[in-house]
Design a protein around this motif. Structure first.
Motif, mmCIF file in Angstrom:
data_model
loop_
_atom_site.group_PDB
_atom_site.id
_atom_site.type_symbol
_atom_site.label_atom_id
_atom_site.label_comp_id
_atom_site.label_asym_id
_atom_site.label_seq_id
_atom_site.Cartn_x
_atom_site.Cartn_y
_atom_site.Cartn_z
ATOM 1 N N SER A 153 0.843 -1.189 0.000
ATOM 2 C CA SER A 153 0.000 0.000 0.000
ATOM 3 C C SER A 153 0.877 1.237 0.000
ATOM 4 C CB SER A 153 -0.899 0.020 1.237
ATOM 5 O OG SER A 153 -1.817 -1.038 1.198
ATOM 6 N N LEU A 154 0.476 2.211 -0.804
ATOM 7 C CA LEU A 154 1.181 3.487 -0.863
ATOM 8 C C LEU A 154 0.250 4.595 -0.409
ATOM 9 C CD1 LEU A 154 2.837 3.253 -4.401
ATOM 10 C CD2 LEU A 154 3.904 2.810 -2.191
ATOM 11 N N GLU A 155 0.795 5.543 0.309
ATOM 12 C CA GLU A 155 0.024 6.715 0.676
ATOM 13 C C GLU A 155 0.197 7.745 -0.425
ATOM 14 O OE1 GLU A 155 1.166 8.667 4.263
ATOM 15 O OE2 GLU A 155 -0.627 9.921 4.288
ATOM 16 N N LEU A 156 -0.912 8.201 -0.988
ATOM 17 C CA LEU A 156 -0.871 9.214 -2.027
ATOM 18 C C LEU A 156 -0.785 10.597 -1.406
ATOM 19 C CD1 LEU A 156 -3.573 7.783 -4.455
ATOM 20 C CD2 LEU A 156 -1.106 7.341 -4.405
ATOM 21 N N ALA A 157 -0.565 11.576 -2.251
ATOM 22 C CA ALA A 157 -0.408 12.951 -1.772
ATOM 23 C C ALA A 157 -1.639 13.457 -1.033
ATOM 24 C CB ALA A 157 -0.078 13.872 -2.944
ATOM 25 N N ASP A 158 -2.818 12.906 -1.353
ATOM 26 C CA ASP A 158 -4.041 13.357 -0.685
ATOM 27 C C ASP A 158 -4.304 12.617 0.629
ATOM 28 O OD1 ASP A 158 -4.876 10.851 -1.531
ATOM 29 O OD2 ASP A 158 -6.676 11.571 -2.543
ATOM 30 N N GLY A 159 -3.399 11.711 1.003
ATOM 31 C CA GLY A 159 -3.548 10.966 2.255
ATOM 32 C C GLY A 159 -4.250 9.634 2.103
ATOM 33 N N SER A 160 -4.773 9.333 0.927
ATOM 34 C CA SER A 160 -5.425 8.042 0.718
ATOM 35 C C SER A 160 -4.378 6.959 0.480
ATOM 36 C CB SER A 160 -6.405 8.114 -0.458
ATOM 37 O OG SER A 160 -5.720 8.368 -1.664
ATOM 38 N N TRP A 161 -4.793 5.723 0.679
ATOM 39 C CA TRP A 161 -3.902 4.571 0.506
ATOM 40 C C TRP A 161 -4.392 3.738 -0.665
ATOM 41 C CZ3 TRP A 161 0.524 3.655 3.264
ATOM 42 C CH2 TRP A 161 0.749 4.516 4.346
ATOM 43 N N VAL A 162 -3.443 3.239 -1.456
ATOM 44 C CA VAL A 162 -3.797 2.454 -2.634
ATOM 45 C C VAL A 162 -2.705 1.416 -2.892
ATOM 46 C CG1 VAL A 162 -2.740 4.076 -4.276
ATOM 47 C CG2 VAL A 162 -4.640 2.659 -5.011
ATOM 48 N N ASP A 163 -3.101 0.293 -3.479
ATOM 49 C CA ASP A 163 -2.164 -0.751 -3.875
ATOM 50 C C ASP A 163 -1.171 -0.180 -4.886
ATOM 51 O OD1 ASP A 163 -1.376 -3.643 -4.453
ATOM 52 O OD2 ASP A 163 -2.133 -2.996 -6.407
ATOM 53 N N SER A 164 0.101 -0.507 -4.737
ATOM 54 C CA SER A 164 1.135 0.048 -5.605
ATOM 55 C C SER A 164 0.916 -0.302 -7.072
ATOM 56 C CB SER A 164 2.528 -0.401 -5.152
ATOM 57 O OG SER A 164 2.626 -1.810 -5.105
ATOM 58 N N ARG A 165 0.465 -1.502 -7.358
ATOM 59 C CA ARG A 165 0.213 -1.872 -8.760
ATOM 60 C C ARG A 165 -0.962 -1.086 -9.327
ATOM 61 N NH1 ARG A 165 1.284 -8.223 -8.194
ATOM 62 N NH2 ARG A 165 3.541 -8.060 -7.952
ATOM 63 N N HIS A 166 -1.983 -0.903 -8.517
ATOM 64 C CA HIS A 166 -3.128 -0.109 -8.965
ATOM 65 C C HIS A 166 -2.688 1.335 -9.231
ATOM 66 C CE1 HIS A 166 -7.220 1.339 -9.356
ATOM 67 N NE2 HIS A 166 -6.919 2.296 -8.494
ATOM 68 N N ALA A 167 -1.863 1.886 -8.356
ATOM 69 C CA ALA A 167 -1.377 3.257 -8.538
ATOM 70 C C ALA A 167 -0.572 3.369 -9.831
ATOM 71 C CB ALA A 167 -0.533 3.680 -7.341
ATOM 72 N N ALA A 168 0.283 2.398 -10.084
ATOM 73 C CA ALA A 168 1.108 2.424 -11.296
ATOM 74 C C ALA A 168 0.247 2.266 -12.545
ATOM 75 C CB ALA A 168 2.169 1.337 -11.237
ATOM 76 N N ARG A 169 -0.716 1.356 -12.495
ATOM 77 C CA ARG A 169 -1.612 1.165 -13.656
ATOM 78 C C ARG A 169 -2.426 2.422 -13.937
ATOM 79 N NH1 ARG A 169 -2.773 -4.213 -11.252
ATOM 80 N NH2 ARG A 169 -1.569 -5.697 -12.475
ATOM 81 N N THR A 170 -2.917 3.054 -12.886
ATOM 82 C CA THR A 170 -3.708 4.272 -13.053
ATOM 83 C C THR A 170 -2.851 5.398 -13.612
ATOM 84 O OG1 THR A 170 -5.153 3.599 -11.243
ATOM 85 C CG2 THR A 170 -5.205 5.929 -11.867
ATOM 86 N N ALA A 171 -1.642 5.553 -13.100
ATOM 87 C CA ALA A 171 -0.741 6.594 -13.607
ATOM 88 C C ALA A 171 -0.408 6.347 -15.077
ATOM 89 C CB ALA A 171 0.529 6.639 -12.763
#
Length: 125
Positions: free
Chosen positions: A94-112
């Motif tokens: 899990s990664l903390e995004l700049a807005d304070g929310s948490w998301v799976d690293s693979r999901h974050a990379a896919r979305t980016a």
């Protein structure tokens, strides 16, 4: 220090949710150039990340931020490669995004990656 991945504006609006994954151990936490990216200093972020052992080790947060720095610097091909490396890495947490929310690293990379490809397609029309 919390591990934070700075993502594109589209990621900032996502709601927080629990994935039941562990955050990286303290001995694995790296400087992922959050400060530089949040201040819009993509070249400084690139200098830090391109020489980072975290990128070499396949740390998803470092790779995602490397992709974001490349994208901000207009180096789309390198940004795509960094996002794809983050998706493919064996490490996942899990990664903390700049807005304070948490998301799976693979999901974050896919979305980016998706956001980058969408914006690139729009720009080429």
């Amino acid at each position: 220090m919390s591990l934070t991945a700075l993502m594109t504006a589209a990621l900032l609006g996502q709601s927080a949710f629990s994935l039941g994954m562990e955050t990286p151990a303290a001995d694995r936490m790296h400087d992922v150039a959050y400060q530089e990216l949040s201040e819009g200093r993509s070249e400084a972020a690139l200098r830090k990340l391109e020489s980072s052992s975290a990128v070499e080790a396949g740390d998803p947060a470092a790779l995602i931020n490397l992709g974001s720095a490349y994208a901000s610097a207009g180096r789309t091909d390198k940004a795509i490669a960094a996002y794809r490396a983050a998706i493919a890495t064996q490490d996942r947490y899990s990664l903390e995004l700049a807005d304070g929310s948490w998301v799976d690293s693979r999901h974050a990379a896919r979305t980016a990656l998706k956001n980058l490809l969408t914006s690139t397609a729009r720009a080429s029309r």
